[in-house]
Design a protein around this motif. Structure first.
Motif, PDB file in Angstrom:
ATOM      1  N   ASN A 100       0.852  -1.183   0.000  1.00 39.34           N
ATOM      2  CA  ASN A 100       0.000   0.000   0.000  1.00 39.34           C
ATOM      3  C   ASN A 100       0.885   1.230   0.000  1.00 39.34           C
ATOM      4  O   ASN A 100       2.025   1.199   0.472  1.00 39.34           O
ATOM      5  N   TYR A 101       0.332   2.337  -0.482  1.00 36.18           N
ATOM      6  CA  TYR A 101       1.112   3.553  -0.662  1.00 36.18           C
ATOM      7  C   TYR A 101       0.376   4.717   0.001  1.00 36.18           C
ATOM      8  O   TYR A 101      -0.784   4.971  -0.294  1.00 36.18           O
ATOM      9  N   GLN A 102       1.079   5.402   0.910  1.00 35.34           N
ATOM     10  CA  GLN A 102       0.503   6.568   1.565  1.00 35.34           C
ATOM     11  C   GLN A 102       0.933   7.808   0.791  1.00 35.34           C
ATOM     12  O   GLN A 102       2.126   8.076   0.657  1.00 35.34           O
ATOM     13  N   ILE A 103      -0.048   8.534   0.289  1.00 33.52           N
ATOM     14  CA  ILE A 103       0.212   9.704  -0.537  1.00 33.52           C
ATOM     15  C   ILE A 103      -0.062  10.966   0.270  1.00 33.52           C
ATOM     16  O   ILE A 103      -1.158  11.132   0.824  1.00 33.52           O
ATOM     17  N   GLU A 104       0.936  11.829   0.379  1.00 34.77           N
ATOM     18  CA  GLU A 104       0.796  13.086   1.108  1.00 34.77           C
ATOM     19  C   GLU A 104       1.167  14.235   0.192  1.00 34.77           C
ATOM     20  O   GLU A 104       2.259  14.244  -0.385  1.00 34.77           O
ATOM     21  N   ASN A 105       0.244  15.175   0.048  1.00 34.65           N
ATOM     22  CA  ASN A 105       0.473  16.340  -0.815  1.00 34.65           C
ATOM     23  C   ASN A 105       0.908  15.930  -2.221  1.00 34.65           C
ATOM     24  O   ASN A 105       1.777  16.550  -2.830  1.00 34.65           O
ATOM     25  N   GLY A 106       0.302  14.860  -2.707  1.00 35.46           N
ATOM     26  CA  GLY A 106       0.560  14.423  -4.070  1.00 35.46           C
ATOM     27  C   GLY A 106       1.806  13.591  -4.268  1.00 35.46           C
ATOM     28  O   GLY A 106       2.121  13.208  -5.400  1.00 35.46           O
ATOM     29  N   LEU A 107       2.533  13.282  -3.171  1.00 32.29           N
ATOM     30  CA  LEU A 107       3.777  12.522  -3.267  1.00 32.29           C
ATOM     31  C   LEU A 107       3.706  11.232  -2.448  1.00 32.29           C
ATOM     32  O   LEU A 107       3.014  11.167  -1.427  1.00 32.29           O
TER      33      LEU A 107
END
Length: 215
Positions: free
Chosen positions: A119-126
């Motif tokens: 899984n991938y945690q995306i913060e502020n588009g990154l």
């Protein structure tokens, strides 16, 4: 006469199958480092909202750490990437798809091809964190989800982790180990450990310190 012939054939079969040569071959095969199966006892965890929230029964190949010398091998958590997705990459809808609601510019995503693994945690588009609780998935160090706490310390023998009690568990039983790659603590690898078993693994930036992520 017929009975004696049958008994002779059976006797020869037993002698051949039990010969020292065949026994040695069987013994050698059973001791192979890449064949053994590991059974991890199922453990239930409750009241936790971390990136690794449960463990399951697994059967997985016993992979020797020496096979992990190529840090770009597919299927392993490298220091800063999993497969072709790196920490700091822009969210790319051709590779990832959003899996949760957006909260404060933060959401979780899964791969379009291997969503069951990571899984991938995306913060502020990154991409800020890549994490898994898929048991048996390995890291560059040779640690796997399902490994023991002792194995973590052994594989990171020359490193000192930051150890944190998980606030959603019991002190000393539910802990988080983070091995930072630099004194600035802006990137590293994290292991979620419950009852001395690794139940989750993450790579990422300073957000590794968060216990709830985007959940």
């Amino acid at each position: 006469m017929y009975k004696n012939i049958v008994m002779s054939i059976v006797g020869c079969f037993l002698i051949v199958s039990c010969s020292p040569k065949n026994n040695a071959a069987i013994e050698k095969d059973s001791s192979s480092e890449n064949v053994g199966l590991i059974n991890v006892i199922e453990k239930d965890t409750t009241n936790r909202k971390t990136v690794a929230d449960s463990t399951h029964i697994i059967e997985t190949k016993n992979i020797n750490a020496s096979t992990l010398t190529d840090l770009n091998d597919s299927g392993y958590f490298n220091k800063n990437n999993y497969n072709d997705i790196y920490i700091g990459d822009k969210f790319d809808e051709t590779l990832l798809k959003r899996d949760t609601e957006i909260i404060d510019d933060c959401f979780n995503a899964v791969s379009n091809t291997d969503e069951k693994e990571a899984n991938y945690q995306i913060e502020n588009g990154l991409v800020a964190i890549i994490y898994t609780n898929e048991l048996g998935l390995g890291s560059y160090s040779g640690v796997k989800t399902g490994s023991s706490l002792e194995d973590v310390y052994s594989k990171h023998a020359n490193e000192t982790p930051e150890v944190i009690d998980n606030p959603y568990g019991e002190s000393g039983r539910n802990i988080v180990l983070i091995y930072w790659y630099s004194p600035e603590k802006n990137s590293g690898i994290r292991y979620d450990v419950d009852d001395d078993i690794v139940t989750g693994m993450s790579i990422g930036n300073t957000s590794l310190l968060y216990m709830e992520g985007c959940l």
